[in-house]
Design an enzyme around this catalytic site. Structure first.
Site, mmCIF file in Angstrom:
data_model
loop_
_atom_site.group_PDB
_atom_site.id
_atom_site.type_symbol
_atom_site.label_atom_id
_atom_site.label_comp_id
_atom_site.label_asym_id
_atom_site.label_seq_id
_atom_site.Cartn_x
_atom_site.Cartn_y
_atom_site.Cartn_z
ATOM 1 N N LYS A 54 65.553 41.610 -4.372
ATOM 2 C CA LYS A 54 66.265 41.158 -3.483
ATOM 3 C C LYS A 54 65.361 41.039 -2.184
ATOM 4 O O LYS A 54 65.689 39.976 -1.595
ATOM 5 C CB LYS A 54 67.579 42.132 -2.879
ATOM 6 N N GLN A 98 73.160 49.118 -1.424
ATOM 7 C CA GLN A 98 72.847 49.248 -2.947
ATOM 8 C C GLN A 98 73.677 50.397 -3.662
ATOM 9 O O GLN A 98 73.808 51.475 -3.248
ATOM 10 C CB GLN A 98 71.266 49.298 -3.184
ATOM 11 N N ASP A 121 78.038 40.484 -0.670
ATOM 12 C CA ASP A 121 78.518 40.693 -2.202
ATOM 13 C C ASP A 121 79.749 40.299 -2.618
ATOM 14 O O ASP A 121 80.004 40.235 -3.767
ATOM 15 C CB ASP A 121 78.598 42.205 -2.106
#
Ligand code: NAP
Length: 302
Positions: A54, A98, A121
């Site tokens: 990422k 995460q 997200d």
């Protein structure tokens, strides 16, 4: 006849180039670039490798990337305070925590603490609600479903009026992609059926699909004879079925298989995604797209 392959690796490159160009334009006109923070708790090797990818992608497209690594024993209170700090940081447009989190931390509480306007997200209940309403209400579609829809559209597959069957009803793939495909609008307008472990006639439903999206996590679940000739098959499944030695690095790597019998299915389908190299590369790509959108919404240019 062999199906057209929808390659996530190629579509990723197209989209990342588009994002890079847009970031450069915004930088020139507005003097800012998107800011993404990735919060990593502990040293889980899989999480570390996802975060590294990422970060690498964020740098590639010209974002400011803040990597915030915290010890595995960070308290829930301290993690919530950290999120609050980034919620109030003007230079940050996207906050990514995460997963999975250590057991002593309530995952739901943490994800719900993220400002919905920085929740790139798309997992915050506010964004799930916005997705359900559809249209202009949608801010951040969750990344894997957004990647799936983008692949279908870029492959030129007709979605309007299409029978879409989604295998799987998880909150991260099945439910959101089903919801996205039934919305009124381009790349959607489909008639959608969701099937799962309690469905009586899985095969019968799959056989009727013009677009078959499989996200079950069961290797080879969908048999080639379940596929309607010419259908578009999106295989989301990523299943480790063994290990092999990489020819490139000489190191042990996982053998991955999808939820569809690819070799035979590709002779029946009109379009199909491979595993690996299909849906997989799209998720991080769409995370970048959402982070860029977050800045554009803030600047009033989305
Ligand atoms: P999940 O939470 O385990 O959900 C799986 C869904 O499939 C459930 O709804 C389950 O039904 C259904 N299912 C399982 N076995 C079935 C069967 N035999 N017949 C019919 N339905 C069945 O999984 P997920 O998180 O959605 O992930 C699904 C797959 O996609 C996994 O392989 C995962 O690794 C992969 N994935 C890939 C990406 C990516 O490439 N970027 C991202 C996310 C997930 P019930 O609800 O009835 O149990």
């Amino acid at each position: 006849m062999s199906a057209t392959l929808i390659k996530g690796t190629e579509i990723r490159e197209e989209i990342l180039e588009e994002i890079t160009a847009e970031v450069a334009e915004i930088k020139e006109k507005h003097g800012v670039v998107p800011g993404l923070v990735t919060i990593l708790i502990g040293e889980n090797p899989a999480s570390m490798s996802y975060v590294t990818l990422k970060i690498k992608t964020a740098h590639r497209v010209g974002f400011t990337e803040v990597q915030d690594s915290q010890p595995v024993d960070i308290s829930e209170e301290d993690l919530l305070a950290l999120i609050d700090k980034y919620n109030n940081d003007e230079s940050i447009n996207g906050i990514l925590v995460q997963l999975p989190l250590p057991k002593h931390i309530d995952e739901k509480k943490v994800l719900n603490a993220i400002d919905p306007d920085k929740d790139v997200d798309g997992f915050h209940p506010v964004n799930v609600g916005r997705l359900m309403i559809g249209g202009d209400e949608v801010k951040f579609p969750p990344c894997t479903p957004a990647g799936i829809q983008e692949m279908i559209v870029r492959a030129g597959v007709e979605t309007s009026g299409a029978e879409v069957v989604v295998v799987g009803r998880s909150n991260i793939v099945g439910k959101p992609i089903a919801n996205m495909m039934l919305q009124k609008g381009p790349g959607a307008n489909s008639t959608v059926t969701i099937v799962h472990t309690r469905t009586k006639d899985l095969e019968g439903h799959c056989k009727g699909a013009d677009i078959l999206i499989v996200a079950a996590g069961v290797p080879g679940l969908v048999k080639p004879e379940w596929i309607k000739p010419g259908a578009c098959v999106i295989d989301v499944g990523v299943n480790r079925v063994g290990e092999k030695i990489s020819e490139k690095t000489g190191k042990k790597i996982a053998i991955l298989k999808g939820d569809v019998d690819f070799d035979e299915a590709k002779e029946i389908a009109g379009y199909i995604t491979p595993v690996p190299g299909g849906v997989g590369p799209m998720t991080i790509t769409m995370l970048m797209k959402n982070t860029l959108k977050s800045l554009k919404l803030k600047l009033g240019i989305a």
